[in-house]
Design a protein around this motif. Structure first.
Motif: not given
Length: 375
Positions: A308-312, A344-350, A356-363
């Motif tokens: 969640m730090i990646c997001l906040s 674009a980040g939200l589409v990628w996240l979906s 773990d690794g796949a979520l960092v960049a879109p977050l």
């Protein structure tokens, strides 16, 4: 016009510290329980609907109470409302920690939201009276940064506390920060009020709160009962009638809680959309993602907090960068580009797997531009 006596230069910064400490606890109050939801459910039980109210009860009463709390602060004193709000907020946090079941827990969460709204409205109003000019801008930038710190480190701090001491410990952290804010505020904040205030717009506050509560309850109940369920339709109908009544009331009172004539100005409407868009792109994820990471993906509370730090985390930096960029680039351009990148980040996240690794960049991509309009 405001009746008050200002504190000295050194005292003003202590006032700022008091309000910032209080503000730092607000993000902790909705990110912490989201991270702890699976542990809370294991200890206190409850239906999926009751567990939804763990976060929604706080956010509903906090959002519905802000405007009313601001009016109360103008009428009865900003320091008084700030300290009274903190007292209610702290007692409710302790109530959550000692709650015997989910129903009591949800009621204390709702009470905590009311106290938080009063503390934030009273503290921000007091801050505006202590500072002016450029120093006021700096003071409120510090206030925003305090929110950022709470958002950035709240999930991982909550995860560490839950893993070490259990979920009830997150409310001790909130209480400790709140006690420090209250102790400092009691000594440093100067009382002030608006002598022209005419009292609280009770009709406006009541209709708005009823409408918002009915809408929230209806939206939460619909997945369980169906959108065509009579009870859900009744709730949505009450919400529609409540919002219509709110508009009628606000048009007729002499000093409305919300001046509806402001919506005639396109720039004001645009600013409201800019505030709402990051809320949907960002704040919702702060609540939902920890529940998914822990409850569905089986991550530990610490691992979920780290993700969640990646997001906040970008919230600590990007508002400052956006403010600097606005010297050379039109703010509207920054806002528009930021929201497009967030989309674009939200589409990628979906579309990425919950690894773990796949979520960092879109977050990071989702979080970063979504905060730029506020900068």
């Amino acid at each position: 016009m405001t009746l008050m006596t200002r504190t000295g230069p050194a005292g003003r910064w202590l006032v700022l510290l008091s309000v910032c400490l209080a503000a730092m606890t607000m993000p902790l109050s909705f990110t912490g329980p989201a991270v702890a939801l699976s542990r809370i459910a294991a200890d206190l039980g409850g239906s999926p609907l009751a567990l939804n109210w763990v976060t929604n009860a706080f956010m509903l009463t906090f959002g519905a109470g802000l405007m009313a709390a601001g009016a109360l602060a103008d009428n009865h004193g900003r320091k008084r409302i700030f300290l009274a709000g903190l007292a209610v907020y702290l007692l409710a946090a302790l109530g959550c920690m000692l709650a015997p079941d989910i129903v009591w827990f949800d009621m204390f969460r709702a009470l905590q939201g009311i106290g938080g709204a009063a503390a934030f409205a009273g503290g921000a109003s007091a801050l505006a009276q202590e500072f002016d000019g450029q120093s006021r801008l700096r003071a409120f930038s510090f206030l925003g940064t305090s929110f950022g710190i709470g958002l950035a480190f709240g999930p991982v701090a909550s995860g560490l506390l839950i893993d070490t001491f259990g979920w009830r410990a997150i409310f001790l952290l909130v209480a400790a920060l709140g006690v420090a804010a209250a102790a400092l505020g009691l000594r440093t904040v100067t009382e002030s009020r608006d002598p022209d205030a005419t009292g609280l717009d009770w009709a406006g506050a009541g209709t708005f709160t009823i409408a918002l509560a009915a809408l929230t309850y209806g939206v939460l109940q619909a997945p369980q009962s169906g959108w065509a369920d009579p009870f859900v339709l009744a709730l949505l109908g009450v919400a529609a009638v409540g919002f219509a009544a709110f508009v009628i009331v606000e048009r007729r009172v002499r000093r409305p809680m919300l001046d509806l004539t402001l919506f005639r100005f396109p720039r004001f409407v645009g600013v409201q959309f800019l505030a709402a868009a990051p809320a949907y792109a960002f704040v919702v994820l702060l609540v939902l993602l920890p529940i998914r990471f822990i409850g569905i993906e089986g991550m530990s509370e610490i691992k979920a907090g780290q993700l969640m730090i990646c997001l906040s985390g970008p919230l600590l930096i990007l508002p400052l960068l956006a403010g600097q960029a606005a010297r050379w680039i039109a703010p509207a351009t920054i806002c528009g580009v930021g929201l497009l990148v967030a989309a674009a980040g939200l589409v990628w996240l979906s579309r990425v797997p919950a690894a773990d690794g796949a979520l960092v960049a879109p977050l990071v991509l989702t979080a970063s531009p979504s905060m730029s309009p506020q900068g």
